[in-house]
Design a protein around this motif. Structure first.
Motif, PDB file in Angstrom:
ATOM      1  N   UNK A 305       0.839  -1.209   0.000  1.00 22.35           N
ATOM      2  CA  UNK A 305       0.000   0.000   0.000  1.00 22.35           C
ATOM      3  C   UNK A 305       0.869   1.252   0.000  1.00 22.35           C
ATOM      4  N   UNK A 306       1.878   1.265   0.873  1.00 22.90           N
ATOM      5  CA  UNK A 306       2.795   2.408   0.928  1.00 22.90           C
ATOM      6  C   UNK A 306       3.539   2.542  -0.398  1.00 22.90           C
ATOM      7  N   UNK A 307       3.946   1.382  -0.975  1.00 22.37           N
ATOM      8  CA  UNK A 307       4.637   1.406  -2.257  1.00 22.37           C
ATOM      9  C   UNK A 307       3.763   1.964  -3.366  1.00 22.37           C
ATOM     10  N   UNK A 308       2.476   1.637  -3.364  1.00 20.61           N
ATOM     11  CA  UNK A 308       1.558   2.172  -4.374  1.00 20.61           C
ATOM     12  C   UNK A 308       1.451   3.685  -4.302  1.00 20.61           C
ATOM     13  N   UNK A 309       1.488   4.235  -3.084  1.00 21.12           N
ATOM     14  CA  UNK A 309       1.448   5.691  -2.923  1.00 21.12           C
ATOM     15  C   UNK A 309       2.712   6.329  -3.505  1.00 21.12           C
ATOM     16  N   UNK A 310       3.869   5.748  -3.195  1.00 16.77           N
ATOM     17  CA  UNK A 310       5.125   6.293  -3.739  1.00 16.77           C
ATOM     18  C   UNK A 310       5.178   6.133  -5.266  1.00 16.77           C
ATOM     19  N   UNK A 311       4.634   5.013  -5.780  1.00 12.11           N
ATOM     20  CA  UNK A 311       4.621   4.812  -7.230  1.00 12.11           C
ATOM     21  C   UNK A 311       3.749   5.865  -7.909  1.00 12.11           C
ATOM     22  N   UNK A 312       2.664   6.272  -7.276  1.00 12.48           N
ATOM     23  CA  UNK A 312       1.831   7.341  -7.829  1.00 12.48           C
ATOM     24  C   UNK A 312       2.614   8.650  -7.902  1.00 12.48           C
ATOM     25  N   UNK A 313       3.415   8.931  -6.872  1.00  8.93           N
ATOM     26  CA  UNK A 313       4.250  10.138  -6.901  1.00  8.93           C
ATOM     27  C   UNK A 313       5.187  10.137  -8.100  1.00  8.93           C
ATOM     28  N   UNK A 314       5.693   8.961  -8.449  1.00  3.31           N
ATOM     29  CA  UNK A 314       6.606   8.834  -9.597  1.00  3.31           C
ATOM     30  C   UNK A 314       5.847   8.907 -10.905  1.00  3.31           C
ATOM     31  N   UNK A 315       4.892   8.021 -11.072  1.00  3.63           N
ATOM     32  CA  UNK A 315       4.282   7.798 -12.378  1.00  3.63           C
ATOM     33  C   UNK A 315       3.395   8.954 -12.823  1.00  3.63           C
ATOM     34  N   UNK A 316       2.687   9.585 -11.896  1.00  3.46           N
ATOM     35  CA  UNK A 316       1.782  10.674 -12.262  1.00  3.46           C
ATOM     36  C   UNK A 316       2.560  11.900 -12.716  1.00  3.46           C
ATOM     37  N   UNK A 317       3.724  12.126 -12.134  1.00  4.23           N
ATOM     38  CA  UNK A 317       4.479  13.346 -12.423  1.00  4.23           C
ATOM     39  C   UNK A 317       5.528  13.189 -13.515  1.00  4.23           C
ATOM     40  N   UNK A 318       5.868  11.940 -13.892  1.00  2.96           N
ATOM     41  CA  UNK A 318       6.986  11.742 -14.820  1.00  2.96           C
ATOM     42  C   UNK A 318       6.667  12.232 -16.231  1.00  2.96           C
ATOM     43  N   UNK A 319       5.509  11.854 -16.772  1.00  2.00           N
ATOM     44  CA  UNK A 319       5.188  12.297 -18.134  1.00  2.00           C
ATOM     45  C   UNK A 319       5.066  13.821 -18.240  1.00  2.00           C
ATOM     46  N   UNK A 320       4.334  14.492 -17.331  1.00  2.24           N
ATOM     47  CA  UNK A 320       4.310  15.962 -17.413  1.00  2.24           C
ATOM     48  C   UNK A 320       5.691  16.593 -17.287  1.00  2.24           C
ATOM     49  N   UNK A 321       6.604  15.956 -16.524  1.00  2.00           N
ATOM     50  CA  UNK A 321       7.956  16.501 -16.406  1.00  2.00           C
ATOM     51  C   UNK A 321       8.697  16.389 -17.732  1.00  2.00           C
ATOM     52  N   UNK A 322       8.563  15.242 -18.401  1.00  4.65           N
ATOM     53  CA  UNK A 322       9.189  15.077 -19.710  1.00  4.65           C
ATOM     54  C   UNK A 322       8.686  16.150 -20.673  1.00  4.65           C
ATOM     55  N   UNK A 323       7.384  16.421 -20.653  1.00  2.67           N
ATOM     56  CA  UNK A 323       6.804  17.421 -21.538  1.00  2.67           C
ATOM     57  C   UNK A 323       7.273  18.826 -21.173  1.00  2.67           C
ATOM     58  N   UNK A 324       7.376  19.115 -19.880  1.00  8.30           N
ATOM     59  CA  UNK A 324       7.687  20.471 -19.432  1.00  8.30           C
ATOM     60  C   UNK A 324       9.122  20.881 -19.713  1.00  8.30           C
ATOM     61  N   UNK A 325       9.987  19.930 -20.028  1.00  9.42           N
ATOM     62  CA  UNK A 325      11.389  20.258 -20.310  1.00  9.42           C
ATOM     63  C   UNK A 325      11.636  20.505 -21.795  1.00  9.42           C
ATOM     64  N   UNK A 326      10.588  20.445 -22.611  1.00  5.94           N
ATOM     65  CA  UNK A 326      10.722  20.716 -24.046  1.00  5.94           C
ATOM     66  C   UNK A 326       9.784  21.818 -24.475  1.00  5.94           C
ATOM     67  N   UNK A 327       9.755  22.095 -25.767  1.00  7.17           N
ATOM     68  CA  UNK A 327       8.895  23.131 -26.317  1.00  7.17           C
ATOM     69  C   UNK A 327       7.513  22.561 -26.613  1.00  7.17           C
ATOM     70  N   UNK A 329       5.733  22.668 -29.284  1.00  6.25           N
ATOM     71  CA  UNK A 329       5.559  22.012 -30.577  1.00  6.25           C
ATOM     72  C   UNK A 329       6.178  20.612 -30.624  1.00  6.25           C
ATOM     73  N   UNK A 330       6.866  20.203 -29.542  1.00  4.61           N
ATOM     74  CA  UNK A 330       7.505  18.883 -29.522  1.00  4.61           C
ATOM     75  C   UNK A 330       6.764  17.895 -28.634  1.00  4.61           C
ATOM     76  N   UNK A 331       5.543  18.216 -28.218  1.00  4.80           N
ATOM     77  CA  UNK A 331       4.819  17.382 -27.254  1.00  4.80           C
ATOM     78  C   UNK A 331       4.652  15.950 -27.759  1.00  4.80           C
TER      79      UNK A 331
END
Length: 404
Positions: A305-327, A329-331
């Protein structure tokens, strides 16, 4: 955020379809194949399609200009095809037709996965994207839960029923998305806008920060995918669980992820994506490392259960972070690269961690998973935050008009 919830229907239908596919297609393959390893290989076909097709499709969608928008044409083609071939899978007449329908369904699903994901940042301001990603992952999680809860009942009626249900659901979701999600429509003609569209090259997206982020993504997915694929074996052969107890234990991880999807998106928006991801990686490292010393099933489930919470912290934020580091038009291109790396990890992890188990025993599963998270943490230390703090609303541009 209303459009984000409706866009979540796309993820709902994708997750529903894949969950049913992963649950029941191995049963069809078992009629023709005696090797569990070969069945497992056949079930990774989607990852090979994702590796080679999704980066290209995502890149192409960045440069697509039609009266329907950049991403929507791929949904209008891929979703009906995916629905048809998913419904045909249980109607196969032999091994050849089964594999043919599986291949065609995987191909069809690859046509619209990256464009569907890229729609979220297209219609969402930068400041709201982590919360939006939490919403669409929450919707996807509901699709998976519904597939397991309702799918087994429908399968009892007939093997074709859950796949027909998935196909109809996908078509309904496509119609809703087409009616509600209005991409910005360029005032100039599609031909002229295509010529004026900025050039997006994949190699230009691979700056130092992005490479470190992609390295972290690869290593944490190696850890997660290996545990997900091999946990039931760990539970039955090492922890003394029954088959049902082992598989049920993973539900605690999945439900914790689902329930924390929305809060983790809010935390990422409030405190920064990189900071929340690092907390998630560090926390999951400690959880996986602790599992090695746990013998109680109850305590193991608490850790999951604790691991699922930490995994949400990783997985939910990773894709938006990848997008936010580019322009902007490159989404689509960066979306495809994201799925390339995660798919490569999905292909690599189960056999790699399986080999480690063969060599050192089942406790090595969580030791090696912890090592993967440690490597991910080191990659994060090398990555700059690289986030756009503000960001324009894609629907509030002088050069576009959008249907309301």
């Amino acid at each position: 955020m209303r459009k984000t919830w409706l866009l979540g229907l796309g993820f709902f239908s994708i997750s529903l379809t894949w969950a049913l596919y992963n649950a029941f297609v191995p049963l069809f393959l078992d009629h023709y194949l005696t090797s569990a390893a070969l069945i497992g290989f056949m079930m990774t076909i989607d990852n090979y399609f994702a590796m080679f097709l999704q980066p290209w499709i995502g890149h192409r969608s960045d440069k697509t200009r039609t009266r329907f928008g950049r991403r929507m044409p791929y949904l209008l083609i891929g979703m009906p095809l995916g629905a048809v071939f998913a419904a045909l899978i249980p109607l196969h007449t032999g091994f050849v037709t089964l594999v043919l329908f599986m291949m065609l369904m995987n191909l069809s699903m690859s046509l619209f996965r990256a464009p569907t994901v890229a729609l979220m940042p297209d219609i969402t301001p930068e400041k709201n994207r982590t919360r939006a990603n939490g919403i669409i992952n929450f919707m996807g999680g509901i699709g998976s839960v519904l597939a397991f809860g309702v799918g087994s009942k429908l399968y009892g009626i007939g093997s074709y029923v859950p796949f027909l249900f998935a196909g109809i659901t996908m078509l309904v979701c496509m119609l809703v998305l087409k009616a509600v999600i209005k991409e910005p429509v360029l005032l100039e003609s599609p031909e002229a806008s295509a010529k004026s569209a900025p050039t997006v090259r994949i190699k230009d997206q691979l700056d130092k920060t992005t490479l470190f982020i992609l390295g972290a993504i690869f290593f944490w997915f190696v850890a997660y995918q290996g545990v997900e694929a091999l946990f039931t074996l760990y539970g039955t052969k090492h922890a003394g669980m029954s088959d049902s107890e082992a598989s049920f234990s993973l539900t605690f991880f999945s439900l914790a992820f689902l329930l924390f999807a929305l809060p983790s998106g809010w935390l990422g928006a409030r405190f920064g994506k990189k900071k929340i991801i690092m907390i998630g990686v560090g926390g999951l490292f400690l959880v996986f490392g602790s599992v090695v010393f746990v013998e109680s099933v109850l305590l193991l489930r608490v850790l999951l259960i604790i691991g699922g919470i930490f995994w949400a912290c990783i997985n939910i934020n990773s894709y938006p972070w990848v997008i936010s580091t580019g322009k902007e038009e490159s989404i689509g291109t960066r979306t495809g690269i994201y799925y390339l790396v995660s798919s490569l990890a999905a292909i690599t992890s189960p056999p790699l961690l399986g080999w480690v188990i063969d060599a050192f025993g089942y406790p090595a599963l969580f030791v090696s998973a912890s090592a993967g998270l440690l490597l991910a943490f080191l990659c994060l230390l090398g990555a700059g935050a690289g986030e756009r703090v503000g960001g324009h609303d894609p629907l509030d541009q002088a050069s576009v008009t959008a249907g309301k």
